[in-house]
Design an enzyme around this catalytic site. Structure first.
Site, short mmCIF file in Angstrom:
data_model
loop_
_atom_site.label_atom_id
_atom_site.label_comp_id
_atom_site.label_asym_id
_atom_site.label_seq_id
_atom_site.Cartn_x
_atom_site.Cartn_y
_atom_site.Cartn_z
N CYS A 195 44.77 23.18 62.92
CA CYS A 195 44.33 23.87 62.94
C CYS A 195 44.28 25.46 62.87
O CYS A 195 46.00 25.75 62.06
CB CYS A 195 44.49 24.69 64.63
SG CYS A 195 44.44 26.65 65.20
N ASP A 253 43.28 41.54 60.82
CA ASP A 253 42.50 40.67 60.30
C ASP A 253 42.47 40.71 59.32
O ASP A 253 42.04 41.55 58.34
CB ASP A 253 41.15 40.50 61.35
CG ASP A 253 40.39 40.12 60.95
OD1 ASP A 253 40.23 38.81 62.54
OD2 ASP A 253 38.86 39.76 60.11
N HIS A 291 48.95 26.32 70.73
CA HIS A 291 47.74 25.98 70.71
C HIS A 291 47.27 26.12 71.66
O HIS A 291 47.88 25.22 72.99
CB HIS A 291 47.42 24.78 69.82
CG HIS A 291 46.02 24.94 70.09
ND1 HIS A 291 45.00 25.58 68.52
CD2 HIS A 291 45.05 24.04 70.13
CE1 HIS A 291 44.25 24.90 68.92
NE2 HIS A 291 43.45 23.92 69.50
N ASN A 330 36.60 36.26 71.76
CA ASN A 330 35.16 35.77 71.44
C ASN A 330 35.61 34.06 72.17
O ASN A 330 36.33 33.89 72.11
CB ASN A 330 35.00 35.36 70.48
CG ASN A 330 35.04 36.99 69.85
OD1 ASN A 330 34.22 37.63 70.83
ND2 ASN A 330 34.39 36.95 68.85
N THR A 390 34.81 31.70 65.95
CA THR A 390 34.48 30.46 65.12
C THR A 390 36.64 30.41 64.73
O THR A 390 35.95 29.25 64.06
CB THR A 390 34.87 32.08 63.45
OG1 THR A 390 35.75 32.93 63.51
CG2 THR A 390 32.89 32.85 64.02
N HIS A 423 42.18 33.67 70.36
CA HIS A 423 43.17 35.31 69.89
C HIS A 423 42.17 36.10 70.59
O HIS A 423 40.85 36.28 71.16
CB HIS A 423 42.57 34.96 68.43
CG HIS A 423 40.88 34.96 67.95
ND1 HIS A 423 40.70 33.51 68.00
CD2 HIS A 423 40.28 35.35 67.20
CE1 HIS A 423 39.57 33.31 67.03
NE2 HIS A 423 39.29 34.80 67.35
N HIS A 475 41.32 39.82 69.45
CA HIS A 475 40.71 40.60 68.01
C HIS A 475 41.64 42.70 69.20
O HIS A 475 41.16 43.08 69.86
CB HIS A 475 39.47 41.23 68.30
CG HIS A 475 39.15 39.92 67.33
ND1 HIS A 475 38.96 39.32 66.19
CD2 HIS A 475 38.15 38.59 68.22
CE1 HIS A 475 38.22 38.30 65.81
NE2 HIS A 475 37.90 37.39 67.20
#
Ligand code: 5GP
Ligand code: ZN
Length: 113
Positions: A4, A30, A46, A86, A94, A99, A101
């Site tokens: 990962c 980022d 994780h 997302n 992706t 996570h 943002h």
């Protein structure tokens, strides 16, 4: 998770520009920002995506949002910001480690594309 990307960042195997860290949370710039301020906030365990949040791990998600409030104050985001998660292919995820943002310092449009 050994393969990962964000677990590798947590282990220091991939370098990152740290913005904030505590016992539960790590936040870093980022690599490909979509706003003048674009920080990724992740739990230090994780969790693959929002689909995997449960009663055992949800304290980490609460801590993510506590961290967001702290970062917003430290970084002077008093004009506002957006937190984006997302989830899954159609959600635009992706990287398979949950996570958030944290986007700021430009006028963010609504609804998103
Ligand atoms: P997603 O599309 O999964 O919601 O967001 C993944 C984010 O991770 C993207 O905004 C992408 O730019 C960022 N990212 C991918 N690889 C790296 C990396 O190696 N380092 C950093 N700092 N960010 C990354
Ligand atoms: Zn991971």
């Amino acid at each position: 998770m050994s393969d990962c990307l964000f677990c590798k960042i947590l282990k220091g195997e991939i370098s990152s520009a740290k913005v904030y860290e505590d016992e539960y949370v790590y936040a870093f710039n980022d690599i490909s920002p979509v706003a003048p301020f674009h920080v990724i906030v992740i739990p230090k365990i994780h969790i693959g995506s929002t689909d995997e949040i449960n009663g055992e791990n949800s304290v980490y998600i609460a801590k993510v949002f506590e961290a967001v409030a702290k970062i917003a104050k430290t970084e002077g985001l008093e004009k506002g910001y957006r937190v984006v998660n997302n989830c899954g292919e159609e959600g635009g995820q992706t990287v398979g480690h949950i996570h958030f943002h944290l986007l700021a310092r430009r006028n963010l449009q609504w609804p998103p594309g």
